[in-house]
Design a protein around this motif. Structure first.
Motif, PDB file in Angstrom:
ATOM      1  N   ALA A 108      81.559  24.198 116.477  1.00 33.59           N
ATOM      2  CA  ALA A 108      81.011  23.936 117.493  1.00 33.59           C
ATOM      3  C   ALA A 108      79.672  24.657 117.809  1.00 33.59           C
ATOM      4  CB  ALA A 108      81.883  24.426 118.879  1.00 33.59           C
ATOM      5  N   GLU A 109      79.813  26.039 117.305  1.00 35.92           N
ATOM      6  CA  GLU A 109      78.470  26.670 117.305  1.00 35.92           C
ATOM      7  C   GLU A 109      77.559  25.931 116.314  1.00 35.92           C
ATOM      8  OE1 GLU A 109      79.383  30.301 116.117  1.00 35.92           O
ATOM      9  OE2 GLU A 109      80.535  30.914 117.865  1.00 35.92           O
ATOM     10  N   LEU A 110      77.886  25.502 115.247  1.00 39.86           N
ATOM     11  CA  LEU A 110      76.896  24.749 114.434  1.00 39.86           C
ATOM     12  C   LEU A 110      76.321  23.337 114.879  1.00 39.86           C
ATOM     13  CD1 LEU A 110      75.643  24.427 111.567  1.00 39.86           C
ATOM     14  CD2 LEU A 110      77.605  23.209 110.893  1.00 39.86           C
ATOM     15  N   GLY A 111      77.303  22.722 115.776  1.00 41.45           N
ATOM     16  CA  GLY A 111      76.853  21.461 116.313  1.00 41.45           C
ATOM     17  C   GLY A 111      75.682  21.920 117.402  1.00 41.45           C
ATOM     18  N   LEU A 112      76.006  23.090 118.274  1.00 42.75           N
ATOM     19  CA  LEU A 112      74.809  23.648 119.162  1.00 42.75           C
ATOM     20  C   LEU A 112      73.439  23.733 118.456  1.00 42.75           C
ATOM     21  CD1 LEU A 112      76.923  25.822 121.400  1.00 42.75           C
ATOM     22  CD2 LEU A 112      75.780  23.551 122.138  1.00 42.75           C
ATOM     23  N   GLY A 113      73.560  24.589 117.348  1.00 36.29           N
ATOM     24  CA  GLY A 113      72.346  24.680 116.491  1.00 36.29           C
ATOM     25  C   GLY A 113      71.781  23.564 115.999  1.00 36.29           C
ATOM     26  N   GLU A 114      72.838  22.706 115.527  1.00 37.87           N
ATOM     27  CA  GLU A 114      71.947  21.191 114.960  1.00 37.87           C
ATOM     28  C   GLU A 114      71.330  20.717 116.279  1.00 37.87           C
ATOM     29  OE1 GLU A 114      75.087  19.818 111.629  1.00 37.87           O
ATOM     30  OE2 GLU A 114      75.291  19.467 113.537  1.00 37.87           O
ATOM     31  N   ARG A 115      71.682  20.787 117.531  1.00 39.16           N
ATOM     32  CA  ARG A 115      71.247  20.010 118.569  1.00 39.16           C
ATOM     33  C   ARG A 115      69.953  20.704 118.935  1.00 39.16           C
ATOM     34  NH1 ARG A 115      75.250  19.771 123.304  1.00 39.16           N
ATOM     35  NH2 ARG A 115      73.451  19.485 124.506  1.00 39.16           N
ATOM     36  N   VAL A 116      69.941  22.270 118.776  1.00 40.09           N
ATOM     37  CA  VAL A 116      68.605  22.772 119.019  1.00 40.09           C
ATOM     38  C   VAL A 116      67.592  22.477 117.975  1.00 40.09           C
ATOM     39  CG1 VAL A 116      67.611  25.069 119.117  1.00 40.09           C
ATOM     40  CG2 VAL A 116      69.890  24.990 120.264  1.00 40.09           C
ATOM     41  N   ARG A 117      67.912  22.360 116.842  1.00 35.89           N
ATOM     42  CA  ARG A 117      66.888  22.219 115.833  1.00 35.89           C
ATOM     43  C   ARG A 117      66.699  20.674 115.888  1.00 35.89           C
ATOM     44  NH1 ARG A 117      65.160  19.135 111.395  1.00 35.89           N
ATOM     45  NH2 ARG A 117      63.904  20.421 109.862  1.00 35.89           N
ATOM     46  N   ALA A 118      67.367  19.776 116.194  1.00 37.61           N
ATOM     47  CA  ALA A 118      67.024  18.324 116.205  1.00 37.61           C
ATOM     48  C   ALA A 118      66.108  18.238 117.342  1.00 37.61           C
ATOM     49  CB  ALA A 118      68.180  17.527 116.474  1.00 37.61           C
ATOM     50  N   GLY A 119      66.249  19.025 118.478  1.00 35.22           N
ATOM     51  CA  GLY A 119      65.359  18.873 119.607  1.00 35.22           C
ATOM     52  C   GLY A 119      64.146  19.491 119.321  1.00 35.22           C
ATOM     53  N   ALA A 120      64.065  20.647 118.596  1.00 30.98           N
ATOM     54  CA  ALA A 120      62.907  21.273 118.032  1.00 30.98           C
ATOM     55  C   ALA A 120      61.957  20.302 117.014  1.00 30.98           C
ATOM     56  CB  ALA A 120      63.015  22.605 117.513  1.00 30.98           C
ATOM     57  N   PHE A 121      62.839  19.639 116.447  1.00 33.86           N
ATOM     58  CA  PHE A 121      61.959  18.822 115.342  1.00 33.86           C
ATOM     59  C   PHE A 121      61.419  17.512 115.995  1.00 33.86           C
ATOM     60  CE2 PHE A 121      61.843  15.293 112.293  1.00 33.86           C
ATOM     61  CZ  PHE A 121      61.116  15.817 111.402  1.00 33.86           C
ATOM     62  N   SER A 122      62.075  16.963 117.057  1.00 32.69           N
ATOM     63  CA  SER A 122      61.488  15.974 117.881  1.00 32.69           C
ATOM     64  C   SER A 122      60.303  16.382 118.743  1.00 32.69           C
ATOM     65  CB  SER A 122      62.777  15.413 118.679  1.00 32.69           C
ATOM     66  OG  SER A 122      62.080  14.469 119.659  1.00 32.69           O
ATOM     67  N   GLU A 123      60.549  17.663 119.284  1.00 29.46           N
ATOM     68  CA  GLU A 123      59.313  18.319 119.956  1.00 29.46           C
ATOM     69  C   GLU A 123      58.000  18.140 119.139  1.00 29.46           C
ATOM     70  OE1 GLU A 123      60.054  21.754 122.170  1.00 29.46           O
ATOM     71  OE2 GLU A 123      61.571  20.786 123.121  1.00 29.46           O
ATOM     72  N   ALA A 124      58.066  18.876 117.759  1.00 29.91           N
ATOM     73  CA  ALA A 124      57.087  19.097 116.479  1.00 29.91           C
ATOM     74  C   ALA A 124      56.414  17.558 116.410  1.00 29.91           C
ATOM     75  CB  ALA A 124      57.683  19.731 115.296  1.00 29.91           C
ATOM     76  N   GLN A 125      57.355  16.529 116.372  1.00 36.39           N
ATOM     77  CA  GLN A 125      56.944  15.122 115.992  1.00 36.39           C
ATOM     78  C   GLN A 125      56.260  14.666 117.119  1.00 36.39           C
ATOM     79  OE1 GLN A 125      56.449  13.133 113.728  1.00 36.39           O
ATOM     80  NE2 GLN A 125      57.836  14.308 111.876  1.00 36.39           N
ATOM     81  N   LEU A 126      56.640  14.844 118.456  1.00 33.31           N
ATOM     82  CA  LEU A 126      55.679  14.251 119.578  1.00 33.31           C
ATOM     83  C   LEU A 126      54.413  15.201 119.681  1.00 33.31           C
ATOM     84  CD1 LEU A 126      58.564  13.702 122.050  1.00 33.31           C
ATOM     85  CD2 LEU A 126      57.412  12.074 120.874  1.00 33.31           C
TER      86      LEU A 126
END
Length: 474
Positions: free
Chosen positions: A423-441
């Protein structure tokens, strides 16, 4: 009178023949219901669209088989083919280029016919006097050249505006595709996280019933699972909205792309900050809107030259002929406007003011472009820094999960602790995916500020045929 009639026929028949080559009006009715029907029929499976995309970088679309997935390059070409904004920009370009024909036209000569009838003619003399005049205007002081130069600059500005419209369409496609990727990735991560949290709920409920866990622990994981379910619903909504925005960017309806497969491979790359910043100066000097403002200034220069040239009057040659009671009489007249009361001072002052306005607009736009690039560059740099932090966090969480898996295999821990680590890894994956999406935008914002792709290999060449009004044919 017979000889006079023959002369009249010889004089006017060439004019009648010239009128036969005039353009005629062709109605083209426009209907809102018909336009809506045509819009609803647009799809990515259109054979003409496939051939267009095939000609400009995706030859596999020439077949009847649909592509495995539509990537950014193909989608950009599809938007170029059918988006309404491209049609508007192309129509404006065609109007500007038609102005070149108008500017280069020479003034037509004017012919006049002045018959006179004498009510008291001398016996034996014809009562008719037939007079013909011809006015041949001659432009002076290079007015035609200045007029053509002005229209040429206006046409250049329209071409640059057309390129800017193409970029805006490409930008909306990229942004929508990046948003769709971010929402889709978040949805996939949340679905996995929800499955893991449901397992935790089942495990803790079983332990609670067996008296091995407290009700508080069960409620805690239930609330976490409910929150994840809400987040998953939100991600599904964002995915649907991103797909609608992508359809709008492509110029089609949402239903037209409902079953389309997407490829996000063009959005997997993020350039380093130093490479992105190296192109700033070149971009500022070559942005289509900045160059378009410069062309507008050049047009104002030519307009001022034209108004100054109008101080000098045009010359009108007026040869004439009269058949006066049997006698042939020829005249040669010259006329021009005397610049006594009006020396074109008003239009010259207006042209000078427009030139100052164009210069101010260019300077303001370039300063605005510099600010846009600096702000976008700073935003992209911060987004990369945030992504780097998220990568570090995710790496540590993966190491912890691996350690938990090894401990579970050795019997040193239980399944609940492993599920918590997942579950903690899932939270980390969400944070990382959100950061990557922000970087792409943020990269998209930087590209918009430069109006060019940060990755030179990601550029989509502007098809020259798009400049033609009928490029929507194969």
């Amino acid at each position: 009178m017979g000889r006079i009639s023959a002369n009249l026929l010889r004089l006017f028949l060439p004019s009648v023949a010239l009128l036969g080559g005039c353009a005629t009006y062709q109605p083209q009715p426009l209907s809102a219901p018909d336009a809506e029907t045509a819009f609803e029929r647009r799809t990515l499976d259109d054979p003409a669209l496939r051939q267009f995309v095939s000609r400009h970088g995706a030859p596999e679309l020439a077949t009847n088989r649909p592509p495995a997935a539509w990537d950014l390059r193909r989608l950009t070409l599809a938007a170029f083919f059918q988006h309404a904004d491209i049609e508007v920009a192309r129509a404006k370009l065609a109007a500007a280029e038609a102005g070149l024909v108008t500017a280069g036209a020479r003034p037509n000569p004017t012919i006049g016919f002045n018959p006179t009838f004498d009510t008291n003619p001398v016996n034996g003399v014809s009562p008719w006097t037939l007079g013909f005049t011809l006015d041949l205007p001659i432009e002076t002081a290079g007015k035609r050249g200045y007029r053509v130069a002005q229209r040429q600059h206006i046409a250049n500005s329209a071409r640059l505006n057309f390129a800017s419209a193409l970029w805006q369409v490409r930008s909306r496609v990229r942004k929508s595709l990046a948003e769709l990727e971010g929402a889709t990735t978040a949805q996939e991560i949340l679905a996995r996280q929800q499955a893991g949290q449901n397992q935790m709920v089942d495990l803790l409920e079983a332990r609670w019933k067996a008296g091995e866990s407290s009700f508080t622990d069960v409620q805690f994981v239930r609330v976490a699972a409910a929150q994840t379910a809400l987040d998953l619903d939100e991600a599904k909504k964002q995915t649907a909205q991103a797909r609608i925005r992508l359809a709008d960017a492509l110029g089609v309806s949402d239903a037209a792309i409902a079953n389309t497969a997407w490829s996000f491979s063009d959005l997997d790359w993020l350039p380093p900050v130093n490479e992105a910043g190296a192109a700033r100066r070149e971009a500022l000097l070559n942005r289509p809107d900045v160059l378009g403002a410069l062309a507008d200034y050049d047009a104002s220069q030519s307009a001022l030259q034209l108004e100054i040239a109008k101080q000098y009057p045009d010359v009108h040659l007026g040869p004439g002929y009269a058949w006066d009671q049997g006698e042939n009489k020829f005249t040669l007249g010259v006329s021009l406007t005397l610049p006594v009361f009006d020396r074109n001072r008003g239009p010259i002052a207006e042209a000078e003011a427009h030139r100052r306005e164009a210069a101010a607009a260019f300077n303001a736009l370039q300063a605005h472009a510099i600010g846009e690039v600096e702000l976008a560059f700073a935003g992209y740099r911060d987004a990369l820094r945030k992504l780097s932090t998220a990568d570090g966090l995710l790496s540590r969480q993966r190491e912890r999960l691996k350690s938990m898996q090894e401990s579970l295999a050795a019997g040193a821990t239980d399944r609940l602790e492993l599920l918590q680590a997942q579950a903690e890894l899932g939270l980390g994956e969400r944070v990382r995916a959100g950061a990557f999406s922000e970087a792409q935008l943020a990269l998209g914002v930087l590209e918009d500020a430069m109006q060019r792709p940060a990755d030179p290999h990601g550029a989509v060449p502007i098809p020259v045929s798009l400049l033609n009004q009928n490029d929507t044919t194969p």
